[in-house]
Design an enzyme around this catalytic site. Structure first.
Site, PDB file in Angstrom:
ATOM      1  N   LYS A 204      -3.418  -7.506  -9.464  1.00  0.00           N
ATOM      2  CA  LYS A 204      -2.477  -8.276  -9.944  1.00  0.00           C
ATOM      3  C   LYS A 204      -2.935  -9.198 -11.175  1.00  0.00           C
ATOM      4  O   LYS A 204      -3.819  -9.966 -11.179  1.00  0.00           O
ATOM      5  CB  LYS A 204      -2.013  -9.197  -8.861  1.00  0.00           C
ATOM      6  CG  LYS A 204      -0.687 -10.229  -9.130  1.00  0.00           C
ATOM      7  CD  LYS A 204      -0.171 -10.629  -7.923  1.00  0.00           C
ATOM      8  CE  LYS A 204       0.871 -11.624  -8.403  1.00  0.00           C
ATOM      9  NZ  LYS A 204       1.495 -12.379  -7.442  1.00  0.00           N
ATOM     10  N   ARG A 214      10.179 -16.168 -10.546  1.00  0.00           N
ATOM     11  CA  ARG A 214       9.651 -17.631 -10.311  1.00  0.00           C
ATOM     12  C   ARG A 214      10.899 -18.580 -10.294  1.00  0.00           C
ATOM     13  O   ARG A 214      11.254 -19.332  -9.498  1.00  0.00           O
ATOM     14  CB  ARG A 214       8.550 -18.364 -11.202  1.00  0.00           C
ATOM     15  CG  ARG A 214       7.557 -17.489 -10.973  1.00  0.00           C
ATOM     16  CD  ARG A 214       6.463 -18.139 -11.886  1.00  0.00           C
ATOM     17  NE  ARG A 214       5.129 -17.350 -11.584  1.00  0.00           N
ATOM     18  CZ  ARG A 214       3.903 -17.251 -12.632  1.00  0.00           C
ATOM     19  NH1 ARG A 214       4.198 -17.994 -13.479  1.00  0.00           N
ATOM     20  NH2 ARG A 214       2.995 -16.398 -12.110  1.00  0.00           N
ATOM     21  N   LYS A 259       0.162  -4.609 -10.558  1.00  0.00           N
ATOM     22  CA  LYS A 259       1.461  -5.316 -10.811  1.00  0.00           C
ATOM     23  C   LYS A 259       1.025  -6.184 -12.242  1.00  0.00           C
ATOM     24  O   LYS A 259       0.052  -6.891 -12.128  1.00  0.00           O
ATOM     25  CB  LYS A 259       1.629  -5.968  -9.696  1.00  0.00           C
ATOM     26  CG  LYS A 259       2.586  -7.047  -9.944  1.00  0.00           C
ATOM     27  CD  LYS A 259       2.890  -7.758  -8.614  1.00  0.00           C
ATOM     28  CE  LYS A 259       3.914  -8.864  -8.958  1.00  0.00           C
ATOM     29  NZ  LYS A 259       3.988  -9.955  -7.956  1.00  0.00           N
ATOM     30  N   SER A 285       9.966  -8.592 -12.154  1.00  0.00           N
ATOM     31  CA  SER A 285      11.311  -9.306 -12.709  1.00  0.00           C
ATOM     32  C   SER A 285      11.550  -9.214 -13.970  1.00  0.00           C
ATOM     33  O   SER A 285      12.535  -8.797 -14.644  1.00  0.00           O
ATOM     34  CB  SER A 285      11.398 -10.773 -12.226  1.00  0.00           C
ATOM     35  OG  SER A 285      10.083 -11.234 -12.411  1.00  0.00           O
ATOM     36  N   TYR A 324      13.531  -3.491  -8.680  1.00  0.00           N
ATOM     37  CA  TYR A 324      15.109  -4.280  -8.406  1.00  0.00           C
ATOM     38  C   TYR A 324      16.060  -3.166  -8.819  1.00  0.00           C
ATOM     39  O   TYR A 324      17.250  -3.440  -8.440  1.00  0.00           O
ATOM     40  CB  TYR A 324      15.126  -5.499  -9.095  1.00  0.00           C
ATOM     41  CG  TYR A 324      13.871  -6.507  -8.940  1.00  0.00           C
ATOM     42  CD1 TYR A 324      14.057  -7.219  -7.656  1.00  0.00           C
ATOM     43  CD2 TYR A 324      12.698  -6.679  -9.619  1.00  0.00           C
ATOM     44  CE1 TYR A 324      13.244  -8.175  -7.510  1.00  0.00           C
ATOM     45  CE2 TYR A 324      12.105  -7.357  -9.433  1.00  0.00           C
ATOM     46  CZ  TYR A 324      11.930  -8.340  -8.187  1.00  0.00           C
ATOM     47  OH  TYR A 324      10.940  -9.183  -8.131  1.00  0.00           O
TER      48      TYR A 324
HETATM   49  N1  PBG Z   1       2.759 -14.627  -5.529  1.00  0.00           N
HETATM   50  C1  PBG Z   1       4.076 -14.313  -5.250  1.00  0.00           C
HETATM   51  C2  PBG Z   1       4.649 -13.384  -6.147  1.00  0.00           C
HETATM   52  N2  PBG Z   1       5.079 -11.910  -5.378  1.00  0.00           N
HETATM   53  C3  PBG Z   1       5.567 -11.181  -6.440  1.00  0.00           C
HETATM   54  C4  PBG Z   1       5.526 -11.967  -7.707  1.00  0.00           C
HETATM   55  C5  PBG Z   1       6.242 -11.553  -8.775  1.00  0.00           C
HETATM   56  C6  PBG Z   1       7.073 -10.507  -8.609  1.00  0.00           C
HETATM   57  C7  PBG Z   1       8.183 -10.282 -10.103  1.00  0.00           C
HETATM   58  O1  PBG Z   1       8.105 -10.818 -11.017  1.00  0.00           O
HETATM   59  O2  PBG Z   1       9.476  -9.446  -9.662  1.00  0.00           O
HETATM   60  C8  PBG Z   1       5.140 -13.215  -7.475  1.00  0.00           C
HETATM   61  C9  PBG Z   1       4.821 -14.259  -8.579  1.00  0.00           C
HETATM   62  C10 PBG Z   1       3.752 -14.695  -8.777  1.00  0.00           C
HETATM   63  O3  PBG Z   1       2.531 -14.151  -8.647  1.00  0.00           O
HETATM   64  O4  PBG Z   1       3.655 -15.899  -9.590  1.00  0.00           O
END
Ligand code: PBG
Ligand code: MG
Length: 337
Positions: A204, A214, A259, A285, A324
């Site tokens: 990630k 967020r 991711k 997202s 999504y």
């Molecule tokens: N840790 C939480 C989390 N779980 C999934 C996402 C992002 C998913 C998306 O952007 O669709 C995040 C955000 C982050 O790490 O700040």
């Protein structure tokens, strides 16, 4: 790999196989099906809530009762798994995010409702503290604002246990603390929750593509100008992703994830080639928002770009995609409403 041998032109005319629909279908190398889709949804306290997320067109926050209709749609379209993300009331947020472990919290209650009404729908839960912390980071902070690893993992495993006890089929740690997969696996085994699957957000990256998410969970303003670079990975790194994946497999992950998705397809391919384990990608997202925004402007063909983007994940080696677009894509794939 053996070299790829083709005849020279004109013995070889690659366009022969591209000429007709039947011959194109016959040589197609990858397929996207509804079985490849995981649908992320945002849950919020209340009843009758369907609240739009402005930076994610066609995505809403749902209260548990209105979410049931979404789950029913997933079941009727054959989408295997829904992923839950909470938008927590600001009054419940604390520096340690402890509300993530509360057995009567929004997520455990939603899991129980979903599993009761739709036992055949897989439920995946994000394990991370950022929706629950007053500062928007994924863990506990020391006096300098540094995210503590082992102390955070202690809370994460309680959060994962709470989700698993409530009936979650998958727990999916997205926090990037070191060693948390092993800690969670051990805790699950100790409680005889031996069938709870762990989908590890292993590779990630510290990505700006998470912006709209967020907004959706309400951590953006809390996070302010700070970032997550002391625990999420540097987008410049490739070998490090493979080490992260290897560690999570050894610690007990059933499936691993890369991711974001589209800008990181090279990593998806590396992971699949190297480890040959169930490999998933998260079309996050920001990727979703880019396609939606361009389509709304009439600059891109929404459905065609959506389906192409999802197929590209399959070609890169992903076994499935968190997206999504799941419901819209499933409608096209199945011809059902
Ligand atoms: N840790 C939480 C989390 N779980 C999934 C996402 C992002 C998913 C998306 O952007 O669709 C995040 C955000 C982050 O790490 O700040
Ligand atoms: Mg790791």
């Amino acid at each position: 790999m053996t070299s790829i041998i083709t005849a020279d032109f004109p013995a070889s005319r690659p366009r022969r196989n591209r000429r007709d629909d039947f011959s194109r279908r016959l040589v197609q190398e990858n397929v996207l099906t509804v079985n490849d889709l995981i649908y992320p949804v945002f849950v919020k306290e209340g009843t009758g809530v369907i609240e739009a997320v402005p930076s994610m067109p066609d995505v809403n926050r749902y209260s548990p009762d209105t979410l049931m209709a979404v789950a029913e749609t997933c079941v009727s379209l054959g989408i295997p798994v829904m992923a839950l993300f909470p938008s927590i009331d600001p009054s419940l947020k604390t520096p340690d995010g402890i509300a993530a472990t509360h057995e009567d919290g929004l997520i455990p209650r939603t899991i129980a409702m979903l599993k009761k009404a739709f036992p055949e729908l897989g439920i995946l839960c994000d394990v991370a503290l950022d929706p629950y912390t007053s500062h928007g980071q994924d863990g506990l902070l020391d006096e300098n604002g540094y995210v503590l690893n082992d102390e955070t993992t202690e809370i994460l495993l309680q959060q994962a246990l709470t989700q698993a006890r409530a009936g979650a089929d998958y727990v999916a740690p997205s926090d990037m603390m070191d060693g948390r997969i092993g800690a969670i696996r051990q805790a699950l085994e100790q409680e005889k929750l031996i069938y709870t699957r762990i989908m590890a957000y292993s590779a990630k990256y510290a990505s700006a593509f998470y912006g709209p998410f967020r907004d959706a969970v309400g951590s953006a303003t809390n996070l302010g100008k700070s970032n997550k670079m002391t625990y999420q990975m540097d987008p410049a790194n490739r070998n490090e992703a493979l080490r992260e994946i290897a560690a999570d497999i050894r610690e007990g992950a059933d499936m691993v994830m890369v991711k974001p998705g589209m800008p990181y397809l090279d990593i998806v391919r590396d992971v699949k080639d190297m480890f040959r384990v169930p490999t998933y990608a998260y079309q996050v997202s920001g990727e979703y928002a880019m396609i939606k925004a361009a389509a709304q402007n009439g600059w891109l063909d929404h459905d065609k770009v959506m389906m192409e983007s999802l197929m590209c994940f399959k070609r890169a080696g992903a076994d499935g995609i968190l997206t999504y677009f799941s419901i819209e894509a499933a409608r096209i794939l199945t011809g059902r409403q």
